[in-house]
Motif scaffolding. Sequence first.
Motif, PDB file in Angstrom:
ATOM      1  N   ARG A  62      74.294  37.058  -8.824  1.00  0.00           N
ATOM      2  CA  ARG A  62      75.431  36.726  -7.971  1.00  0.00           C
ATOM      3  C   ARG A  62      75.079  36.837  -6.493  1.00  0.00           C
ATOM      4  NH1 ARG A  62      80.345  39.374  -6.205  1.00  0.00           N
ATOM      5  NH2 ARG A  62      82.045  37.836  -6.134  1.00  0.00           N
ATOM      6  N   THR A  63      74.207  37.756  -6.143  1.00  0.00           N
ATOM      7  CA  THR A  63      73.871  37.996  -4.741  1.00  0.00           C
ATOM      8  C   THR A  63      73.112  36.802  -4.164  1.00  0.00           C
ATOM      9  OG1 THR A  63      73.670  40.369  -5.197  1.00  0.00           O
ATOM     10  CG2 THR A  63      72.721  39.555  -3.129  1.00  0.00           C
ATOM     11  N   PRO A  64      73.664  36.123  -3.147  1.00  0.00           N
ATOM     12  CA  PRO A  64      72.966  34.980  -2.569  1.00  0.00           C
ATOM     13  C   PRO A  64      71.790  35.428  -1.697  1.00  0.00           C
ATOM     14  CG  PRO A  64      74.974  35.406  -1.347  1.00  0.00           C
ATOM     15  CD  PRO A  64      74.979  36.365  -2.512  1.00  0.00           C
ATOM     16  N   VAL A  65      70.816  34.538  -1.562  1.00  0.00           N
ATOM     17  CA  VAL A  65      69.621  34.798  -0.751  1.00  0.00           C
ATOM     18  C   VAL A  65      69.557  33.744   0.354  1.00  0.00           C
ATOM     19  CG1 VAL A  65      67.105  35.004  -0.724  1.00  0.00           C
ATOM     20  CG2 VAL A  65      68.404  35.717  -2.763  1.00  0.00           C
ATOM     21  N   MET A  66      69.566  34.202   1.606  1.00  0.00           N
ATOM     22  CA  MET A  66      69.460  33.272   2.737  1.00  0.00           C
ATOM     23  C   MET A  66      68.117  33.457   3.438  1.00  0.00           C
ATOM     24  SD  MET A  66      71.947  32.546   6.026  1.00  0.00           S
ATOM     25  CE  MET A  66      71.465  33.944   7.054  1.00  0.00           C
ATOM     26  N   ILE A  67      67.359  32.358   3.546  1.00  0.00           N
ATOM     27  CA  ILE A  67      66.043  32.375   4.179  1.00  0.00           C
ATOM     28  C   ILE A  67      66.161  31.973   5.645  1.00  0.00           C
ATOM     29  CG2 ILE A  67      63.722  31.397   4.170  1.00  0.00           C
ATOM     30  CD1 ILE A  67      64.056  30.881   1.173  1.00  0.00           C
ATOM     31  N   VAL A  68      65.518  32.759   6.498  1.00  0.00           N
ATOM     32  CA  VAL A  68      65.440  32.447   7.930  1.00  0.00           C
ATOM     33  C   VAL A  68      63.978  32.241   8.281  1.00  0.00           C
ATOM     34  CG1 VAL A  68      65.833  33.277  10.273  1.00  0.00           C
ATOM     35  CG2 VAL A  68      67.519  33.767   8.482  1.00  0.00           C
ATOM     36  N   TYR A  69      63.672  31.060   8.793  1.00  0.00           N
ATOM     37  CA  TYR A  69      62.294  30.760   9.159  1.00  0.00           C
ATOM     38  C   TYR A  69      62.124  30.848  10.679  1.00  0.00           C
ATOM     39  CZ  TYR A  69      57.702  28.610   9.142  1.00  0.00           C
ATOM     40  OH  TYR A  69      56.364  28.382   9.316  1.00  0.00           O
ATOM     41  N   ALA A  70      60.901  30.665  11.132  1.00  0.00           N
ATOM     42  CA  ALA A  70      60.563  30.781  12.550  1.00  0.00           C
ATOM     43  C   ALA A  70      61.111  29.591  13.343  1.00  0.00           C
ATOM     44  CB  ALA A  70      59.046  30.858  12.708  1.00  0.00           C
ATOM     45  N   LEU A  71      61.049  29.720  14.665  1.00  0.00           N
ATOM     46  CA  LEU A  71      61.444  28.640  15.563  1.00  0.00           C
ATOM     47  C   LEU A  71      60.310  27.642  15.765  1.00  0.00           C
ATOM     48  CD1 LEU A  71      63.340  30.704  18.289  1.00  0.00           C
ATOM     49  CD2 LEU A  71      64.307  29.504  16.321  1.00  0.00           C
ATOM     50  N   ILE A  72      59.118  27.960  15.237  1.00  0.00           N
ATOM     51  CA  ILE A  72      57.982  27.050  15.296  1.00  0.00           C
ATOM     52  C   ILE A  72      57.642  26.610  13.877  1.00  0.00           C
ATOM     53  CG2 ILE A  72      57.060  27.971  17.440  1.00  0.00           C
ATOM     54  CD1 ILE A  72      55.124  29.663  15.832  1.00  0.00           C
ATOM     55  N   ASN A  73      57.070  25.409  13.754  1.00  0.00           N
ATOM     56  CA  ASN A  73      56.812  24.784  12.457  1.00  0.00           C
ATOM     57  C   ASN A  73      58.127  24.506  11.732  1.00  0.00           C
ATOM     58  OD1 ASN A  73      53.983  26.711  12.576  1.00  0.00           O
ATOM     59  ND2 ASN A  73      53.794  24.519  12.228  1.00  0.00           N
ATOM     60  N   ARG A  74      58.038  24.001  10.530  1.00  0.00           N
ATOM     61  CA  ARG A  74      59.230  23.570   9.785  1.00  0.00           C
ATOM     62  C   ARG A  74      59.421  24.435   8.542  1.00  0.00           C
ATOM     63  NH1 ARG A  74      61.889  19.832  13.143  1.00  0.00           N
ATOM     64  NH2 ARG A  74      60.335  18.413  14.031  1.00  0.00           N
ATOM     65  N   ASP A 352      65.713  43.076  -9.301  1.00  0.00           N
ATOM     66  CA  ASP A 352      66.064  44.498  -9.356  1.00  0.00           C
ATOM     67  C   ASP A 352      67.094  44.895  -8.311  1.00  0.00           C
ATOM     68  OD1 ASP A 352      64.286  44.895 -11.417  1.00  0.00           O
ATOM     69  OD2 ASP A 352      62.660  45.605 -10.125  1.00  0.00           O
ATOM     70  N   HIS A 353      67.281  44.061  -7.299  1.00  0.00           N
ATOM     71  CA  HIS A 353      68.149  44.429  -6.179  1.00  0.00           C
ATOM     72  C   HIS A 353      69.316  43.453  -5.998  1.00  0.00           C
ATOM     73  CE1 HIS A 353      64.460  46.690  -5.258  1.00  0.00           C
ATOM     74  NE2 HIS A 353      65.245  47.517  -4.604  1.00  0.00           N
ATOM     75  N   SER A 354      69.594  42.638  -7.016  1.00  0.00           N
ATOM     76  CA  SER A 354      70.696  41.676  -6.947  1.00  0.00           C
ATOM     77  C   SER A 354      71.707  41.965  -8.044  1.00  0.00           C
ATOM     78  CB  SER A 354      70.167  40.238  -7.104  1.00  0.00           C
ATOM     79  OG  SER A 354      69.268  39.913  -6.071  1.00  0.00           O
ATOM     80  N   ASP A 355      72.978  41.653  -7.743  1.00  0.00           N
ATOM     81  CA  ASP A 355      74.033  41.816  -8.750  1.00  0.00           C
ATOM     82  C   ASP A 355      73.934  40.703  -9.774  1.00  0.00           C
ATOM     83  OD1 ASP A 355      75.056  44.029  -7.401  1.00  0.00           O
ATOM     84  OD2 ASP A 355      76.364  42.766  -6.143  1.00  0.00           O
ATOM     85  N   PRO A 356      74.093  41.015 -11.053  1.00  0.00           N
ATOM     86  CA  PRO A 356      74.068  39.952 -12.069  1.00  0.00           C
ATOM     87  C   PRO A 356      75.281  39.043 -11.934  1.00  0.00           C
ATOM     88  CG  PRO A 356      74.723  42.037 -13.041  1.00  0.00           C
ATOM     89  CD  PRO A 356      74.331  42.345 -11.634  1.00  0.00           C
ATOM     90  N   ALA A 357      75.102  37.810 -12.369  1.00  0.00           N
ATOM     91  CA  ALA A 357      76.204  36.828 -12.295  1.00  0.00           C
ATOM     92  C   ALA A 357      77.271  37.164 -13.338  1.00  0.00           C
ATOM     93  CB  ALA A 357      75.666  35.442 -12.526  1.00  0.00           C
TER      94      ALA A 357
END
Length: 357
Positions: A62-74, A352-357
Amino acid sequence: MSDQRSAIPSSPQEFLRKYGEGASIALEGARADTGRTPKETIWTKNKAKLYHYQTGAEKKYRTPVMIVYALINRPYVLDLIPGNSLVEYLSNEGFDMYMIDWGTPGDEDAEMTFEDYVLDYIPRAARKVMRTAGTEDFTLFGYCMGGTMSAMYAALFPETLKNLLLLTAPIDFSKEHLGLYALFTDEKYLDADLLADAFGNIPGEMIDTGNRMMKPITNYVGTYVSMWERIFEDKSMETWLAMNKWVNDGPPFPGQAFRQWIHEFYQQNRLVKGEISLRGRRVDLSRIDVPLLSIAGKKDHICTVPQAEAIMDLVSSRDKEFYVLDAGHVGLLTGRNAKKTLWPKVRGWLADHSDPA
């Protein structure tokens, strides 16, 4: 390296065909269809977009994962091609995956700062993630400079953060940890104000050249040696083409953020000293008390192991782990061993660190 004699075509016609293939790639540039994991854009702000990945796999967590990348490259390096995509892998493993794409800044964005990104963009994207997922918290996953930004966000907005995962995230910019970057970014040789005043936004090609010069033989010669090897040995060129496209696809770096990155981080090392302040809000990494996984690469010359490891002594988290792979900055993510090392490590820790759906 395999026996090159066995890879040389026996006929002149076959040799010329393969030579033509390589020459076409070298002259015209890499063409590859990247970022193909199904996704929906669910939020935008200025040039930035927030993607929600939808592979059709059953959601196990259930716990969503949001990725944040750098300001350089794509950011599509995390979703390179089918079969070599961490985003695709985690989505298929049942995680609810999101990622910010910063887009391409225009001349009008030259005054964008880390205040804008950390205090405005990331919080708003995070709220959209939680509304979409129907949760009150989320996992933040920062890669490279995106990891530095994620650590700053985690220190300033700990209330809705469930976990923090950092991948090759530079935290300590002490000169002894920087390798050649200590020389490249020294005040005697790099005047960030002069560059920003001259260009507005720093061209992506200039950033790329600086990074390549850290290992010029490998980056300028080794890349094409690898290309010719693959062509003459009839190996798939798909990943090589995708990576080569990504390496040469860097967006401009907003000028004001570039000034901050060089002055406050590389030249003054203010983050570990607790001296970074965003609109009057001091970034105190000791405020981070959520479960933390920080991953580094032994062969990483962009973010060295000591740079990444420093966060372990700065946070208040009791559940924290530092994990080192025998790989480089990008190789640990997309290299031939990534599926056996990094990917399952990230999957297992998140499970191991996320809530099950």
